[in-house]
Design a protein around this motif. Structure first.
Motif, short mmCIF file in Angstrom:
data_model
loop_
_atom_site.label_atom_id
_atom_site.label_comp_id
_atom_site.label_asym_id
_atom_site.label_seq_id
_atom_site.Cartn_x
_atom_site.Cartn_y
_atom_site.Cartn_z
N PHE A 183 -20.32 -89.78 -38.83
CA PHE A 183 -20.32 -88.34 -39.10
C PHE A 183 -20.34 -87.58 -37.79
O PHE A 183 -21.24 -87.75 -36.97
CB PHE A 183 -21.53 -87.96 -39.93
CG PHE A 183 -21.61 -86.49 -40.27
CD1 PHE A 183 -20.69 -85.93 -41.13
CD2 PHE A 183 -22.57 -85.68 -39.71
CE1 PHE A 183 -20.74 -84.58 -41.45
CE2 PHE A 183 -22.63 -84.33 -40.02
CZ PHE A 183 -21.71 -83.78 -40.88
N VAL A 184 -19.33 -86.76 -37.58
CA VAL A 184 -19.24 -85.92 -36.40
C VAL A 184 -19.53 -84.49 -36.83
O VAL A 184 -18.87 -83.95 -37.72
CB VAL A 184 -17.85 -86.03 -35.74
CG1 VAL A 184 -17.74 -85.11 -34.54
CG2 VAL A 184 -17.58 -87.47 -35.33
N GLU A 185 -20.54 -83.86 -36.20
CA GLU A 185 -21.01 -82.57 -36.69
C GLU A 185 -19.96 -81.49 -36.66
O GLU A 185 -19.86 -80.67 -37.56
CB GLU A 185 -22.23 -82.11 -35.85
CG GLU A 185 -23.51 -82.87 -36.14
CD GLU A 185 -23.60 -84.19 -35.37
OE1 GLU A 185 -22.60 -84.55 -34.71
OE2 GLU A 185 -24.65 -84.84 -35.43
N ARG A 186 -19.14 -81.47 -35.59
CA ARG A 186 -18.13 -80.42 -35.48
C ARG A 186 -16.78 -81.07 -35.23
O ARG A 186 -16.29 -81.10 -34.10
CB ARG A 186 -18.48 -79.45 -34.34
CG ARG A 186 -19.74 -78.64 -34.62
CD ARG A 186 -19.91 -77.52 -33.59
NE ARG A 186 -20.12 -78.03 -32.25
CZ ARG A 186 -21.31 -78.38 -31.78
NH1 ARG A 186 -22.37 -78.31 -32.55
NH2 ARG A 186 -21.43 -78.83 -30.54
N PHE A 189 -18.01 -84.85 -26.26
CA PHE A 189 -17.55 -86.17 -26.70
C PHE A 189 -18.28 -86.60 -27.96
O PHE A 189 -17.66 -87.12 -28.90
CB PHE A 189 -17.77 -87.20 -25.58
CG PHE A 189 -16.56 -87.42 -24.72
CD1 PHE A 189 -15.77 -88.54 -24.88
CD2 PHE A 189 -16.20 -86.50 -23.75
CE1 PHE A 189 -14.66 -88.76 -24.08
CE2 PHE A 189 -15.09 -86.69 -22.94
CZ PHE A 189 -14.31 -87.82 -23.11
N ARG A 190 -19.59 -86.40 -27.99
CA ARG A 190 -20.35 -86.77 -29.18
C ARG A 190 -19.89 -85.97 -30.40
O ARG A 190 -19.73 -86.50 -31.50
CB ARG A 190 -21.85 -86.53 -28.95
CG ARG A 190 -22.54 -87.65 -28.19
CD ARG A 190 -22.56 -88.91 -29.00
NE ARG A 190 -23.38 -89.95 -28.42
CZ ARG A 190 -23.45 -91.18 -28.88
NH1 ARG A 190 -22.74 -91.54 -29.93
NH2 ARG A 190 -24.22 -92.08 -28.31
N ASP A 191 -19.68 -84.68 -30.21
CA ASP A 191 -19.30 -83.81 -31.32
C ASP A 191 -17.89 -84.09 -31.82
O ASP A 191 -17.63 -84.10 -33.02
CB ASP A 191 -19.39 -82.33 -30.91
CG ASP A 191 -20.82 -81.88 -30.69
OD1 ASP A 191 -21.75 -82.59 -31.13
OD2 ASP A 191 -21.01 -80.82 -30.06
N GLN A 192 -16.94 -84.31 -30.90
CA GLN A 192 -15.54 -84.41 -31.28
C GLN A 192 -15.07 -85.85 -31.50
O GLN A 192 -14.16 -86.09 -32.29
CB GLN A 192 -14.66 -83.74 -30.23
CG GLN A 192 -14.90 -82.24 -30.13
CD GLN A 192 -13.97 -81.56 -29.14
OE1 GLN A 192 -12.82 -81.98 -28.99
NE2 GLN A 192 -14.44 -80.53 -28.47
#
Length: 340
Positions: free
Chosen positions: A217-220, A265-268
């Motif tokens: 799951f990626v938040e944004r 990087f974490r978000d996308q």
């Protein structure tokens, strides 16, 4: 190697196509069935090979299978005995995961594993593998929405709740539906090397390599502003993998702090800049070996891995193979040793 997966030596080449059986049951999700047939059942003229590398058979406990929510019904489905001759057996997910599976389905899965076939689950198909007793004491993935239910029903399974897929060698489990494509391309790469897997991914218009350890799951998934996309930075870095790039270099190129770059990087992408950079370098090293480069120091330098020792360690971690074994399995000029 992806943090959420464990690699083993790929199966040896076969003179016939690798036989894949997809078990469909009442309520099976059609998307994962479609992923399996798209990945392994369709012709691959883009590979330029004389024949198919895989052949797919759908099978089930009854000749007519009503799919999830009754959107469609499969008819004329062969019986589960069709799975008995398969090299790989795939079990897609279904939404009613707390309802016990048909005993005949569980028996077919157990028979496949007992005779040494590779067993693969897609999305919540891992519930069936766990119910069959195949996952006790082993690592597995499932859809994040069903993680708590999975733990309650199958406490002896070592659930990895936030990875795309887990590769345990003879048993592979994918998380959410689209992670079925990630795992499928991983299987192509494991069976036939990075070059062929990349050709298949281009045909699918899908990312060639997302590590199993990346988050489900990626938040944004969509940047807040148009220029927040990492695509230009990734393309720039991929053209310079042989250079001594660091995370600081990437941050400077993107005109942001390393901490902000890490968050982007974490978000996308669901991973870190360093993990992404390392994975890209290993993939490039694999392709160089597959294309016939024999000198490990040259492969290490051109891929940005630095030294032959680091290349050996990274390749073994990723594939379970030494460079010489990898070249024998996937490279041009099979059987010739790699020169140090």
């Amino acid at each position: 190697m992806p943090q959420g997966s464990s690699q083993h030596q790929p199966p040896q080449p076969s003179p016939r196509p690798h036989r894949v059986a997809v078990i469909v049951d009442e309520g099976t999700n059609p998307f994962e069935v479609g992923c399996a047939t798209e990945l392994f059942g369709l012709p691959r003229p883009e590979l330029g090979l004389p024949g198919p590398l895989y052949e797919v058979t759908l099978c089930g406990p009854t000749p007519g299978i009503r799919m999830n929510h009754g959107f469609l019904t499969l008819t004329g489905v062969p019986g589960l005995e069709a799975a008995d001759g398969a090299d790989t057996v795939v079990v897609p997910g279904r939404p009613d995961n707390v309802v016990p599976r048909v005993p005949a389905v569980l028996d077919a899965v157990r028979r496949a594993h007992a005779r040494g076939a590779r067993v693969v689950s897609l999305c919540t198909g891992s519930f069936a593998l766990a119910e069959a007793g195949l996952l006790d004491g082993r690592r597995a993935a499932t859809h994040w929405m069903w993680a708590d239910a999975f733990r309650r029903l199958h406490p002896r399974v070592l659930l990895e709740p936030d990875v795309l897929f887990v590769d345990e060698g003879d048993i592979l489990t994918a998380a959410g539906s689209v992670a079925a494509l990630d795992l499928g391309l991983h299987i192509w790469r494991r069976d036939h090397g990075a070059e062929i897997a990349n050709a298949v991914s281009r045909r699918l218009v899908f990312a060639a390599h997302r590590d199993g350890g990346q988050r489900q799951f990626v938040e944004r998934p969509v940047p807040d502003v148009p220029d927040a996309s990492l695509a230009p930075l990734l393309e720039w870095a991929q053209e310079r993998l042989g250079e001594p790039l660091t995370v600081a270099d990437l941050a400077e190129r993107a005109a942001m702090s390393p901490a902000t770059l890490h968050r982007r990087f974490r978000d996308q992408l669901g991973t870190t800049p360093l993990a992404w950079l390392t994975a890209e370098r290993v993939t490039l090293a694999r392709r160089l070996i597959e294309r016939g480069e024999e000198r490990l120091d040259v492969v290490a330098a051109r891929s940005g891995l630095g030294t032959a020792a680091n290349l050996r360690a990274r390749l073994r971690r990723e594939t379970g193979l030494s460079p010489s074994a990898y070249r024998r399995r996937f490279g041009a000029g099979a059987g010739e040793p790699i020169r140090p």
